[in-house]
Enzyme design. Sequence first.
Site, PDB file in Angstrom:
ATOM      1  N   PRO A  89      99.154  39.216  -9.760  1.00 41.46           N
ATOM      2  CA  PRO A  89      98.413  40.295 -10.434  1.00 41.46           C
ATOM      3  C   PRO A  89      97.063  39.815 -10.991  1.00 41.46           C
ATOM      4  O   PRO A  89      96.241  40.632 -11.391  1.00 41.46           O
ATOM      5  CB  PRO A  89      99.342  40.720 -11.583  1.00 41.46           C
ATOM      6  CG  PRO A  89     100.634  40.017 -11.364  1.00 41.46           C
ATOM      7  CD  PRO A  89     100.363  38.829 -10.508  1.00 41.46           C
ATOM      8  N   GLU A 116     108.332  34.843 -13.461  1.00 35.58           N
ATOM      9  CA  GLU A 116     107.092  35.216 -14.159  1.00 35.58           C
ATOM     10  C   GLU A 116     105.859  34.666 -13.448  1.00 35.58           C
ATOM     11  O   GLU A 116     104.775  34.659 -14.015  1.00 35.58           O
ATOM     12  CB  GLU A 116     107.036  34.755 -15.616  1.00 35.58           C
ATOM     13  CG  GLU A 116     108.236  34.964 -16.530  1.00 35.58           C
ATOM     14  CD  GLU A 116     109.018  36.229 -16.361  1.00 35.58           C
ATOM     15  OE1 GLU A 116     108.510  37.312 -16.702  1.00 35.58           O
ATOM     16  OE2 GLU A 116     110.173  36.142 -15.920  1.00 35.58           O
ATOM     17  N   ARG A 154      96.459  45.385  11.624  1.00 35.63           N
ATOM     18  CA  ARG A 154      95.942  46.552  12.346  1.00 35.63           C
ATOM     19  C   ARG A 154      94.467  46.435  12.688  1.00 35.63           C
ATOM     20  O   ARG A 154      93.961  47.193  13.507  1.00 35.63           O
ATOM     21  CB  ARG A 154      96.260  47.843  11.597  1.00 35.63           C
ATOM     22  CG  ARG A 154      95.557  47.984  10.276  1.00 35.63           C
ATOM     23  CD  ARG A 154      96.127  49.143   9.485  1.00 35.63           C
ATOM     24  NE  ARG A 154      95.935  50.429  10.148  1.00 35.63           N
ATOM     25  CZ  ARG A 154      94.758  51.023  10.304  1.00 35.63           C
ATOM     26  NH1 ARG A 154      93.667  50.467   9.842  1.00 35.63           N
ATOM     27  NH2 ARG A 154      94.677  52.181  10.923  1.00 35.63           N
ATOM     28  N   ASP A 169      88.645  54.698  10.628  1.00 34.60           N
ATOM     29  CA  ASP A 169      89.500  55.015   9.499  1.00 34.60           C
ATOM     30  C   ASP A 169      88.753  55.129   8.180  1.00 34.60           C
ATOM     31  O   ASP A 169      87.646  54.661   8.027  1.00 34.60           O
ATOM     32  CB  ASP A 169      90.590  53.954   9.358  1.00 34.60           C
ATOM     33  CG  ASP A 169      91.539  53.972  10.542  1.00 34.60           C
ATOM     34  OD1 ASP A 169      91.652  55.024  11.181  1.00 34.60           O
ATOM     35  OD2 ASP A 169      92.145  52.931  10.815  1.00 34.60           O
TER      36      ASP A 169
HETATM   37  C1  JEW Z   1     102.962  40.067  -8.250  1.00 37.83           C
HETATM   38  C2  JEW Z   1     103.685  37.921  -7.369  1.00 37.83           C
HETATM   39  C3  JEW Z   1     105.525  36.810  -8.826  1.00 37.83           C
HETATM   40  C4  JEW Z   1     100.901  41.349  -7.456  1.00 37.83           C
HETATM   41  C5  JEW Z   1     100.358  42.542  -7.862  1.00 37.83           C
HETATM   42  N1  JEW Z   1     103.002  37.010 -11.446  1.00 37.83           N
HETATM   43  C6  JEW Z   1     103.702  37.486 -12.213  1.00 37.83           C
HETATM   44  C7  JEW Z   1     104.551  38.070 -13.158  1.00 37.83           C
HETATM   45  C8  JEW Z   1     105.669  38.883 -12.808  1.00 37.83           C
HETATM   46  C9  JEW Z   1     106.446  39.398 -13.800  1.00 37.83           C
HETATM   47  C10 JEW Z   1     106.170  39.156 -15.134  1.00 37.83           C
HETATM   48  C11 JEW Z   1     105.080  38.376 -15.495  1.00 37.83           C
HETATM   49  C12 JEW Z   1     104.253  37.833 -14.495  1.00 37.83           C
HETATM   50  C13 JEW Z   1     106.060  39.240 -11.407  1.00 37.83           C
HETATM   51  N2  JEW Z   1     105.636  38.457 -10.282  1.00 37.83           N
HETATM   52  C14 JEW Z   1     104.688  38.833  -9.350  1.00 37.83           C
HETATM   53  C15 JEW Z   1     103.884  39.971  -9.280  1.00 37.83           C
HETATM   54  C16 JEW Z   1     102.868  39.047  -7.300  1.00 37.83           C
HETATM   55  C17 JEW Z   1     104.601  37.810  -8.427  1.00 37.83           C
HETATM   56  C18 JEW Z   1     106.144  37.235  -9.965  1.00 37.83           C
HETATM   57  C19 JEW Z   1     102.029  41.196  -8.225  1.00 37.83           C
HETATM   58  N3  JEW Z   1     101.104  43.065  -8.803  1.00 37.83           N
HETATM   59  N4  JEW Z   1     102.141  42.275  -9.036  1.00 37.83           N
HETATM   60  N5  JEW Z   1      99.232  43.131  -7.458  1.00 37.83           N
END
Ligand code: JEW
Length: 231
Positions: A89, A116, A154, A169
């Site tokens: 994220p 996490e 794609r 597209d």
């Molecule tokens: C995403 C990979 C691995 C990508 C997008 N990081 C983190 C995290 C998570 C939960 C709680 C706290 C931190 C979940 N998580 C992921 C989330 C990618 C992982 C663990 C991801 N949104 N979420 N764009």
Amino acid sequence: MRIDVLTLFPEVFGPLVRSSIIGRAVESGTVEIGLTNYRDFAHDRHRSVDDSPFGGGPGMVMMCGPVFDAVEHVCAARQGSPTRILLTPQGERFTQTVARDLASLDWLALLCGHYEGFDERIRIGLNARELSVGDYVLSGGEPAAMVVMDAVVRLLPGALGHEHSAADDSFSEGLLEYPQYTRPREYRGMAVPDVLLSGDHARIAAWRREQAIRRTRARRPDLLADSADFE
Ligand code: JEW
């Protein structure tokens, strides 16, 4: 192109790899997909891939060992080095521009996390590009890796078949798609716009462009912001 996906859940990619556009691209040899499970590179008899965070706090963190070893295994198997992409994220926003950029490469490794997230030394040590598919928190990187894989595959020459070009597209021109209709000409009192039945290709093209601009202005004015062409 070859795409290696590193994940704790390789089985969730099976249906995707066998379906639709990606399935066809695999069949035709346009893309080759490899699935690697970090668990196969765990060091202890419990096959651990996560541990509690230094400094305390809730949850678990993906450990360095199994992730580095899995990446090194993928590299050694083909005597090379893929562009490494960490789905998180915190990453750079994945857009059509990034998809086009990735489609020009010949080997990608998509690293999916869980818990996490990753030990910070993974992102540093692997020299990975970090991408986010959007501002929401998933429980793992797999859905994000699927999004990236679909959007990139794609775009590969030959993936869509010649009846359709990715250049037509949404987003390729910075506009949303115009409204589409197919048979019947009237459904539950809703008629297809007359212009589409007129056979006048110039009028149809003008109508579609007008609709695309109007729809983009109403729904996604941010897409028009950088482009003065649609005033
Ligand atoms: C995403 C990979 C691995 C990508 C997008 N990081 C983190 C995290 C998570 C939960 C709680 C706290 C931190 C979940 N998580 C992921 C989330 C990618 C992982 C663990 C991801 N949104 N979420 N764009």
